[in-house]
Motif scaffolding. Structure first.
Motif, PDB file in Angstrom:
ATOM      1  N   LEU A  43       3.507   0.564   5.069  1.00 18.31           N
ATOM      2  CA  LEU A  43       2.905  -0.592   4.537  1.00 18.31           C
ATOM      3  C   LEU A  43       2.007  -0.562   3.338  1.00 18.31           C
ATOM      4  CD1 LEU A  43       2.736  -4.067   4.827  1.00 18.31           C
ATOM      5  CD2 LEU A  43       0.714  -3.212   6.465  1.00 18.31           C
ATOM      6  N   THR A  44       2.351  -1.413   2.394  1.00 19.89           N
ATOM      7  CA  THR A  44       1.197  -1.069   1.155  1.00 19.89           C
ATOM      8  C   THR A  44       0.400  -2.397   1.271  1.00 19.89           C
ATOM      9  OG1 THR A  44       2.908   0.189   0.027  1.00 19.89           O
ATOM     10  CG2 THR A  44       1.069  -0.696  -1.393  1.00 19.89           C
ATOM     11  N   LEU A  45      -0.910  -1.918   1.357  1.00 20.15           N
ATOM     12  CA  LEU A  45      -2.150  -2.918   1.158  1.00 20.15           C
ATOM     13  C   LEU A  45      -2.680  -2.958  -0.287  1.00 20.15           C
ATOM     14  CD1 LEU A  45      -3.634  -2.579   4.431  1.00 20.15           C
ATOM     15  CD2 LEU A  45      -1.935  -4.452   3.939  1.00 20.15           C
ATOM     16  N   THR A  46      -3.297  -4.151  -0.736  1.00 20.08           N
ATOM     17  CA  THR A  46      -4.084  -4.017  -1.901  1.00 20.08           C
ATOM     18  C   THR A  46      -5.320  -4.099  -1.522  1.00 20.08           C
ATOM     19  OG1 THR A  46      -2.070  -5.053  -3.059  1.00 20.08           O
ATOM     20  CG2 THR A  46      -4.371  -5.308  -3.975  1.00 20.08           C
ATOM     21  N   ALA A  47      -6.457  -3.424  -2.153  1.00 24.97           N
ATOM     22  CA  ALA A  47      -7.878  -3.595  -1.818  1.00 24.97           C
ATOM     23  C   ALA A  47      -8.436  -3.887  -3.093  1.00 24.97           C
ATOM     24  CB  ALA A  47      -8.299  -2.265  -1.410  1.00 24.97           C
ATOM     25  N   GLN A  48      -9.494  -4.506  -2.971  1.00 22.95           N
ATOM     26  CA  GLN A  48     -10.615  -4.640  -3.891  1.00 22.95           C
ATOM     27  C   GLN A  48     -11.882  -4.594  -3.545  1.00 22.95           C
ATOM     28  OE1 GLN A  48      -9.012  -8.659  -5.321  1.00 22.95           O
ATOM     29  NE2 GLN A  48      -9.241  -7.965  -7.334  1.00 22.95           N
ATOM     30  N   LEU A  49     -12.873  -4.260  -4.259  1.00 19.20           N
ATOM     31  CA  LEU A  49     -14.342  -3.925  -3.877  1.00 19.20           C
ATOM     32  C   LEU A  49     -15.223  -4.797  -4.541  1.00 19.20           C
ATOM     33  CD1 LEU A  49     -15.056  -0.197  -3.500  1.00 19.20           C
ATOM     34  CD2 LEU A  49     -15.009  -1.704  -1.973  1.00 19.20           C
ATOM     35  N   PHE A  50     -15.973  -5.360  -4.042  1.00 17.98           N
ATOM     36  CA  PHE A  50     -17.000  -6.395  -4.732  1.00 17.98           C
ATOM     37  C   PHE A  50     -18.345  -5.757  -4.079  1.00 17.98           C
ATOM     38  CE2 PHE A  50     -13.045  -8.845  -3.860  1.00 17.98           C
ATOM     39  CZ  PHE A  50     -12.968  -9.339  -4.900  1.00 17.98           C
ATOM     40  N   VAL A  69      -3.799   6.410  -1.436  1.00 18.85           N
ATOM     41  CA  VAL A  69      -4.806   5.517  -2.080  1.00 18.85           C
ATOM     42  C   VAL A  69      -4.845   5.684  -3.558  1.00 18.85           C
ATOM     43  CG1 VAL A  69      -6.892   4.345  -2.598  1.00 18.85           C
ATOM     44  CG2 VAL A  69      -6.423   5.209  -0.372  1.00 18.85           C
ATOM     45  N   THR A  70      -4.181   4.767  -4.523  1.00 19.02           N
ATOM     46  CA  THR A  70      -4.144   4.952  -5.671  1.00 19.02           C
ATOM     47  C   THR A  70      -4.781   3.669  -6.341  1.00 19.02           C
ATOM     48  OG1 THR A  70      -2.021   3.796  -5.867  1.00 19.02           O
ATOM     49  CG2 THR A  70      -1.993   6.147  -5.815  1.00 19.02           C
ATOM     50  N   GLY A  71      -5.451   3.937  -7.702  1.00 21.32           N
ATOM     51  CA  GLY A  71      -6.049   2.710  -8.436  1.00 21.32           C
ATOM     52  C   GLY A  71      -5.261   2.375  -9.452  1.00 21.32           C
ATOM     53  N   ARG A  72      -5.382   1.185  -9.870  1.00 20.93           N
ATOM     54  CA  ARG A  72      -4.949   0.513 -11.175  1.00 20.93           C
ATOM     55  C   ARG A  72      -5.629  -0.728 -11.513  1.00 20.93           C
ATOM     56  NH1 ARG A  72       1.139  -1.466 -10.821  1.00 20.93           N
ATOM     57  NH2 ARG A  72       0.319  -3.282 -10.446  1.00 20.93           N
ATOM     58  N   GLY A  73      -6.380  -0.657 -12.582  1.00 19.91           N
ATOM     59  CA  GLY A  73      -7.257  -1.775 -13.010  1.00 19.91           C
ATOM     60  C   GLY A  73      -8.318  -1.959 -11.921  1.00 19.91           C
ATOM     61  N   ASP A  74      -8.285  -3.123 -11.587  1.00 21.52           N
ATOM     62  CA  ASP A  74      -9.515  -3.599 -10.677  1.00 21.52           C
ATOM     63  C   ASP A  74      -9.093  -3.395  -9.325  1.00 21.52           C
ATOM     64  OD1 ASP A  74      -8.239  -5.736 -10.487  1.00 21.52           O
ATOM     65  OD2 ASP A  74      -9.883  -7.037 -11.189  1.00 21.52           O
ATOM     66  N   THR A  75      -7.673  -2.937  -8.993  1.00 21.55           N
ATOM     67  CA  THR A  75      -7.340  -2.911  -7.571  1.00 21.55           C
ATOM     68  C   THR A  75      -6.875  -1.581  -7.398  1.00 21.55           C
ATOM     69  OG1 THR A  75      -5.080  -3.250  -8.221  1.00 21.55           O
ATOM     70  CG2 THR A  75      -6.406  -5.480  -7.858  1.00 21.55           C
ATOM     71  N   ALA A  76      -6.665  -1.192  -5.900  1.00 19.56           N
ATOM     72  CA  ALA A  76      -6.298  -0.132  -5.322  1.00 19.56           C
ATOM     73  C   ALA A  76      -5.189  -0.512  -4.327  1.00 19.56           C
ATOM     74  CB  ALA A  76      -7.444   0.496  -4.420  1.00 19.56           C
ATOM     75  N   GLN A  77      -4.216   0.416  -4.445  1.00 21.88           N
ATOM     76  CA  GLN A  77      -3.154   0.369  -3.786  1.00 21.88           C
ATOM     77  C   GLN A  77      -3.362   1.275  -2.688  1.00 21.88           C
ATOM     78  OE1 GLN A  77      -0.816  -2.216  -4.195  1.00 21.88           O
ATOM     79  NE2 GLN A  77      -1.903  -2.531  -5.915  1.00 21.88           N
ATOM     80  N   ILE A  78      -3.153   0.785  -1.090  1.00 19.22           N
ATOM     81  CA  ILE A  78      -3.281   1.720  -0.294  1.00 19.22           C
ATOM     82  C   ILE A  78      -2.038   1.829   0.660  1.00 19.22           C
ATOM     83  CG2 ILE A  78      -4.538   2.183   2.100  1.00 19.22           C
ATOM     84  CD1 ILE A  78      -6.794   0.343   0.966  1.00 19.22           C
ATOM     85  N   LEU A  79      -1.341   3.127   0.778  1.00 15.82           N
ATOM     86  CA  LEU A  79       0.149   3.176   1.453  1.00 15.82           C
ATOM     87  C   LEU A  79      -0.356   3.962   2.723  1.00 15.82           C
ATOM     88  CD1 LEU A  79       3.166   3.206   1.438  1.00 15.82           C
ATOM     89  CD2 LEU A  79       2.901   5.558   0.363  1.00 15.82           C
ATOM     90  N   GLY A  80       0.118   3.235   3.721  1.00 19.68           N
ATOM     91  CA  GLY A  80      -0.015   3.733   5.061  1.00 19.68           C
ATOM     92  C   GLY A  80       0.989   3.513   5.873  1.00 19.68           C
ATOM     93  N   ASP A  81       0.733   3.711   7.155  1.00 23.00           N
ATOM     94  CA  ASP A  81       1.460   3.317   8.357  1.00 23.00           C
ATOM     95  C   ASP A  81       0.864   2.507   9.364  1.00 23.00           C
ATOM     96  OD1 ASP A  81       3.628   5.153   7.656  1.00 23.00           O
ATOM     97  OD2 ASP A  81       2.872   6.958   8.731  1.00 23.00           O
ATOM     98  N   ILE A  82       1.642   1.338   9.569  1.00 23.69           N
ATOM     99  CA  ILE A  82       1.018   0.320  10.440  1.00 23.69           C
ATOM    100  C   ILE A  82       2.115   0.493  11.725  1.00 23.69           C
ATOM    101  CG2 ILE A  82       2.697  -1.479   9.539  1.00 23.69           C
ATOM    102  CD1 ILE A  82       0.101  -3.346  10.117  1.00 23.69           C
ATOM    103  N   THR A  83       1.150   0.568  12.896  1.00 23.14           N
ATOM    104  CA  THR A  83       2.023   0.131  14.058  1.00 23.14           C
ATOM    105  C   THR A  83       1.780  -1.031  14.849  1.00 23.14           C
ATOM    106  OG1 THR A  83       1.679   2.680  14.232  1.00 23.14           O
ATOM    107  CG2 THR A  83       2.255   1.392  16.275  1.00 23.14           C
ATOM    108  N   VAL A  84       2.730  -1.722  15.235  1.00 22.41           N
ATOM    109  CA  VAL A  84       2.678  -2.920  15.711  1.00 22.41           C
ATOM    110  C   VAL A  84       3.693  -2.835  16.811  1.00 22.41           C
ATOM    111  CG1 VAL A  84       2.865  -5.669  15.663  1.00 22.41           C
ATOM    112  CG2 VAL A  84       2.098  -4.150  13.599  1.00 22.41           C
ATOM    113  N   ARG A  85       3.261  -3.313  18.211  1.00 17.45           N
ATOM    114  CA  ARG A  85       4.390  -3.152  19.328  1.00 17.45           C
ATOM    115  C   ARG A  85       5.004  -1.852  19.418  1.00 17.45           C
ATOM    116  NH1 ARG A  85       6.595  -8.415  21.074  1.00 17.45           N
ATOM    117  NH2 ARG A  85       8.260  -7.088  21.480  1.00 17.45           N
TER     118      ARG A  85
END
Lengths: 186, 178
Positions: free
Chosen positions: A129-136, A107-123
């Protein structure tokens, strides 16, 4: 309404916090949704049962973790035939693959967002997969509120990468992930 | 007018079933062709279950018609050359086989897609085959070819009826109308 609770701000404001804080997700109010394009129109789908584990280290974001498990037999395609198509062998093959999982690796942060790099398993197929996260924080809550937060996670995946290539003529390959998780400190 | 067929005339039930099924099958054929050429999306996807529901309705009427025919034979055929009788009989038998086979292929193929088959929103038609992409593709192709063959035979049937009405000037067509 709620206020954007920037990760950057959180990091500054909570320098005293030493270890990742674990959160539970309120399944009743959270929404694990996605958008897909069918016949040129965007349709909203969702997973009605899921588990999300979140641990946030406000001091050192790289120590944060996110894991998501989606129950494919609860997938909804936005309308009855969309749902049946989603769960069918041509897309999620829900009987054979009852879960979609995502495990964060960094997980890395930049500005008001974080980038979450991980592994996704489908079928049964795992891809990065990299996801973008924001907290409120909820509207009206204290500026230092950390016990109850709202986490928005977005990203895009190509279903063809996972062999979910049914109805290719009618349904576009990209799915936009849109998770809104109401999280509460354990 | 008698409900049942006599030796010389078709009864009201036979005539009604004949024309309702004839109009229904032509309408379903063109409806199916229209759907197969559509770019499907959320605005028109509902047409597919509508086609399936009408198809099941037709299958029900065709079954009733066959049962009715077995218990209530048609009038004696009007005079014609032996080969004309033979062709007429072959076309009728082939039409009945295709009228059953076409919706059955569609029902099996539709079942194999895994999608439910709502009957005009009243209830779901049972799925008669498990989800199987290969079976769905094969049977839905057969459904299309079978429908085209059926309508080609229906054209032949219409041509023969018109031939007997306008050229031979016999009662064949009038018996099915009056």
């Amino acid at each position: 309404m709620r206020f954007l609770f920037s990760l950057f701000f959180v990091i500054i404001a909570s320098a005293a916090t030493a270890a990742p804080i674990k959160y539970d997700v309120n399944k009743d109010t959270s929404d694990v949704g996605f958008i897909y394009t069918f016949g040129g129109k965007d349709i909203k789908g969702a997973f009605n049962d899921f588990d999300i584990d979140v641990a946030i280290d406000f001091k050192s974001l790289k120590n944060s973790t996110v894991s998501v498990s989606l129950k494919t037999q609860t997938a909804s395609g936005g309308f009855i035939f969309g749902t049946q198509a989603m769960r069918s062998k041509k897309i999620l093959s829900a009987k054979a693959f009852p879960e979609i999982t995502f495990l964060s690796k960094s997980v890395t942060g930049r500005g008001d967002t974080a980038q979450i790099l991980g592994d996704i398993t489908v079928r049964g197929i795992t891809k990065p997969l990299t996801l973008t996260a924001q907290l409120f924080r909820p509207k009206g809550s204290d500026i230092n509120e950390r016990d109850n937060l709202i986490m928005k996670i977005t990203g895009t995946l190509d279903r063809f990468d996972f062999g979910a290539n049914g109805y290719a003529k009618e349904v576009a390959p990209d799915l936009k992930i849109n998770i809104e998780a109401f999280i509460k400190k354990q | 007018m008698s409900l049942r067929n006599t030796q010389t005339r078709f009864g009201l039930i036979t005539k009604s079933l004949h024309w309702i099924i004839a109009i229904g099958l032509w309408a379903l054929f063109f409806f199916g062709k229209y759907i197969s050429n559509l770019e499907l999306g959320p605005d028109n996807f509902h047409l597919i279950p509508r086609h399936k529901a009408f198809g099941i309705l037709m299958l029900g009427l065709i079954t009733i018609r066959i049962l009715w025919r077995t218990t209530n034979p048609p009038p004696t055929a009007l005079p014609a050359k032996p080969f004309e009788h033979l062709i007429a009989k072959l076309v009728h038998v082939a039409l009945y086989i295709l009228m059953l086979a076409t919706p059955l292929f569609g029902w099996i193929g539709a079942s194999a897609t895994g999608f439910s088959i709502p009957f005009f929103g009243l209830f779901d038609i049972p799925l008669i085959w498990g989800e199987d992409e290969a079976v769905a593709d094969l049977l839905l192709s057969l459904h299309g070819y079978s429908a085209m063959a059926m309508m080609a035979l229906a054209l032949l049937h219409i041509a023969a009826a018109l031939y007997r009405h306008f050229i031979k000037r016999d009662e064949t067509l009038r018996r099915m109308i009056r």
